[in-house]
Scaffold this active site. Sequence first.
Site, PDB file in Angstrom:
ATOM      1  CD  GLU A   1      37.985  88.160 -11.720  1.00  0.00           C
ATOM      2  OE1 GLU A   1      37.937  86.982 -12.451  1.00  0.00           O
ATOM      3  OE2 GLU A   1      37.363  88.306 -10.582  1.00  0.00           O
TER       4      GLU A   1
ATOM      5  CG  HIS B   1      66.435  75.932  -3.241  1.00  0.00           C
ATOM      6  ND1 HIS B   1      67.850  75.656  -3.400  1.00  0.00           N
ATOM      7  CD2 HIS B   1      66.088  76.207  -2.227  1.00  0.00           C
ATOM      8  CE1 HIS B   1      68.176  76.133  -2.067  1.00  0.00           C
ATOM      9  NE2 HIS B   1      67.190  76.330  -1.532  1.00  0.00           N
TER      10      HIS B   1
ATOM     11  CE  LYS C   1      31.998  83.480 -16.094  1.00  0.00           C
ATOM     12  NZ  LYS C   1      31.497  84.345 -15.183  1.00  0.00           N
TER      13      LYS C   1
HETATM   14  O1  LIG Z   1      30.502  83.330  -7.397  1.00  0.00           O
HETATM   15  P1  LIG Z   1      30.518  83.247  -8.819  1.00  0.00           P
HETATM   16  O2  LIG Z   1      29.411  83.932  -9.439  1.00  0.00           O
HETATM   17  O3  LIG Z   1      30.085  81.556  -9.159  1.00  0.00           O
HETATM   18  O4  LIG Z   1      31.617  83.531  -9.614  1.00  0.00           O
HETATM   19  C1  LIG Z   1      33.100  83.026  -9.533  1.00  0.00           C
HETATM   20  C2  LIG Z   1      33.974  83.911 -10.185  1.00  0.00           C
HETATM   21  O5  LIG Z   1      33.754  84.179 -11.523  1.00  0.00           O
HETATM   22  C3  LIG Z   1      34.241  85.387 -11.907  1.00  0.00           C
HETATM   23  O6  LIG Z   1      33.043  85.893 -12.079  1.00  0.00           O
HETATM   24  C4  LIG Z   1      34.997  85.496 -13.091  1.00  0.00           C
HETATM   25  O7  LIG Z   1      34.524  84.504 -14.066  1.00  0.00           O
HETATM   26  C5  LIG Z   1      34.779  85.873 -10.772  1.00  0.00           C
HETATM   27  O8  LIG Z   1      35.036  87.336 -10.472  1.00  0.00           O
HETATM   28  C6  LIG Z   1      34.112  85.187  -9.494  1.00  0.00           C
HETATM   29  O9  LIG Z   1      34.808  85.285  -8.436  1.00  0.00           O
END
Ligand SMILES: O=P(O)(O)OC[C@H]1O[C@](O)(CO)[C@@H](O)[C@@H]1O
Length: 636
Positions: free
Chosen positions: A415, A444, A549
Site C-alpha cells: 500500500e 512443501h 471503494k
Molecule cells: O482505519 P480505517 O479508516 O477504517 O481504514 C482501514 C484501511 O483502509 C485503507 O484506507 C485502505 O482502504 C487502509 O489504508 C486502512 O488501513
Amino acid sequence: MASISGLCSSSSNLIPKPNLPSLSRIQSPWMISSPLRIEDNLKISFSGISSKSSHSLLTHSVARDAPSSLSKIAATGDGVPGKSVAKKGLETDPKVLWERYTEWLYQHKDLGLYLDVSRVGFTDEFVKEMEPRFMKAFQAMEDLEKGAIANPDEGRMVGHYWLRNPKLSPNSFLRLQIENTLEAISTFAEDIIVGKIKPPSSPEGRFTHILSVGIGGSALGPQFVAEALAPDNPPLKIRFIDNTDPAGIDHQIAQLGPELASTLVIVVSKSGGTPETRNGLLEVQKAFRDAGLNFAKQGVAITQEGSLLDNTARIEGWLSRFPMFDWVGGRTSEMSAVGLLAAALQGINIKEMLEGASLMDEANRTNVVKNNPAALLALCWYWASDGVGSKDMVVLPYKDSLLLFSRYLQQLVMESLGKEFDLDGNKVNQGLTVYGNKGSTDQHAYIQQLRDGVHNFFATFIEVLRDRPPGHDWELEPGVTCGDYLFGMLQGTRSALYANGRESVTVTVQEVNPRSVGALIALYERAVGIYASLVNINAYHQPGVEAGKKAAGEVLALQKRVLSVLNEASCKDPVEPLSIEEVADRCHSPEDIEMVYKIIAHMAANDRAIIAEGDCGSPRSVKVFLGECNVDGLYG
Ligand SMILES: O=P(O)(O)OC[C@H]1O[C@](O)(CO)[C@@H](O)[C@@H]1O
C-alpha cells in the site's frame, strides 16, 4: 462426491507410519542418518537417503536465469543508479562468501538482531552510485521526524516514529497527546484485566474476550502481534472481524457463544467511516441485541476525534474511546492505540514493544548505509528488484508465531510503494510485491517453484535463534532437537536457493518477544520510508484504494435501482416479469447489463424475494420479478 471418494481411496495407499514409541531415541526410518549439515540441501531426506551432495550446491557455477532488466537496460543507462551496472552472476566461492558475510553483517547488540545481506549480489560500485539517493532519503526521514508535511497529497505530517519516542514530536501538544494516550491505554487495560471495569451482565464478573472489528491497517498489526506475542492463556482472548463477510462474522460470534456477555468489542477505524468496519459493528450490535445485552457498556472505539464512529460512540455512551491521530497512517499504526490497546489487554508488554521499536529507529538514524539496517534492506530491495519492483519479495519466517508477518508486511509495503505516479507526477507504476507464509511449511508447497521455476523473486528469511523457552528442549535423536531441524531447513533452503541464483536477505532475532517484534515493525516501516524516497514516491497515501471503494458504492446504488424497477413491475396486476435487458433499460443503465444480471443472481441466491425464471446458464432467457410487492417502494 466423486473426488472425495477418490481422495479417500488413494489415502489408503499411503505407507503406514512406523509405530514410534513415545519419547523414543532409537534409530527409526524417520530419522536422518547423519547429523544435519548447514550446507545440506533443501530436501533434507527423512528416509535416511540424503539428496544431492551439499558441496555441489555451493561450488557449482551460478548463472542468473535470464538477464535482469537492469542488465538489459544497462546499455541505455539514463543516469538511474544501477543502470550502468550490469548484474553479474552471484559469487559462489565459499571463502569469498564468508568474507562478504562478515563484511556486511549488521548487528544490533541491544536488540540481539542481525541482518545478513551477503546473499544479495549488489556490488560496491552500485552502493557508491546509490549514495546520493540515500543521502536524500536520510534527509527526507529527518525532515519527516521533525514534522514536515511528508504526505504532500493529503497535507499531512507522518509521525509514527513519535509514538515510540514522544520526545521527538514537533511540539509539546503532540507529545502530551501521545503520552496521555499511552497512560490511558495502560490504565484501562489494567482495570479491565483485574476486573475493576466489569461487563454489565457477565457471570464471570470480568471481561474474558476481545472482539476486534477493523480492516486493513486497523486489523493487520493487532492480528500479527496477537499471533506473535499473546501468551497461551492471555487475560483476554482475542478474535477479529476484519471483513464484511456475513458468514465470517457469524462464525466469530458463534465461537464466542455465551461469552459474548464478557466480550469487550473494540471497533477500530481511523476514518471512522470504512464500510466493512461499520457493517461489522452493526452485525455485532445486532448480536448483542439478540442476546439481550447492552452493547454500549462493552464497546470501545479507536478512531479520529470527531469521526462518524467517534460521534456514534460518544452519543451512545460507549465504555471508552481512544484517539487515532491524523498523522498516523493505518498501516503504521501498530504502536498507536490501534495496536497497543489490544496488546495490553492480552497481557503483552507494550512498553517493551515500544522500546524495541525506539531502539531500532535510533539505529536507523545513521547516515552510513552499512550501519543502517533499514537502509540496507532498502538497498537490497532496490538491487534485487531493479528499483522498479521487477522481483517479488517472499517473506519466510521460520517460526509459527511469526506466521502473519508476511501478511502484515504485504499492506505495509504494497500500500505504501504501489503507486502510479512519482512525486514529480511521472507515471511510474511502482511497487514491490510481498507474499509468504512460514518455513519450513512452505518448503512443501511453493519452494519447488522458487528454486527451479520462474525467477521472479528474492527471499527474506526471518530466523529466530531461540527454539523454545529454556528447559523444554529434548533430543528427538542423538544430538538433534526438533528446533535443529527447523534451523537446518532454513539454512538448507537459503543455500539451495542461492545455489540456483536466487538472492536472499536474512533477519535474525534471538527470540520472538515484545522487543524483537517492535524492532521488526520499526525496521520495515523505516525501510519502506527510505525505499519510497529512493524511488521518489509518496509512501503515505493510497489513492488507488479509492477506485475500488467508489465502484463498490456504485454497484450498491445500482442494486437499489434494480430493486425499485422490479418492485414497480411486481406491484402491477398481473405481475410483469422482466428480462435482464428490460431491467437494465428501466434502470437507465443499459451499459451495466452484466452488473444488473450479477446483482439479480446474487439476490436470488440469498432468498431476497426475487424469483428468476429461465436458464441461469443463458442469462438472456431469464425473466425476473419480486415475490412480494413493497407498496412503499423505498429502496433508494
Ligand atoms: O482505519 P480505517 O479508516 O477504517 O481504514 C482501514 C484501511 O483502509 C485503507 O484506507 C485502505 O482502504 C487502509 O489504508 C486502512 O488501513
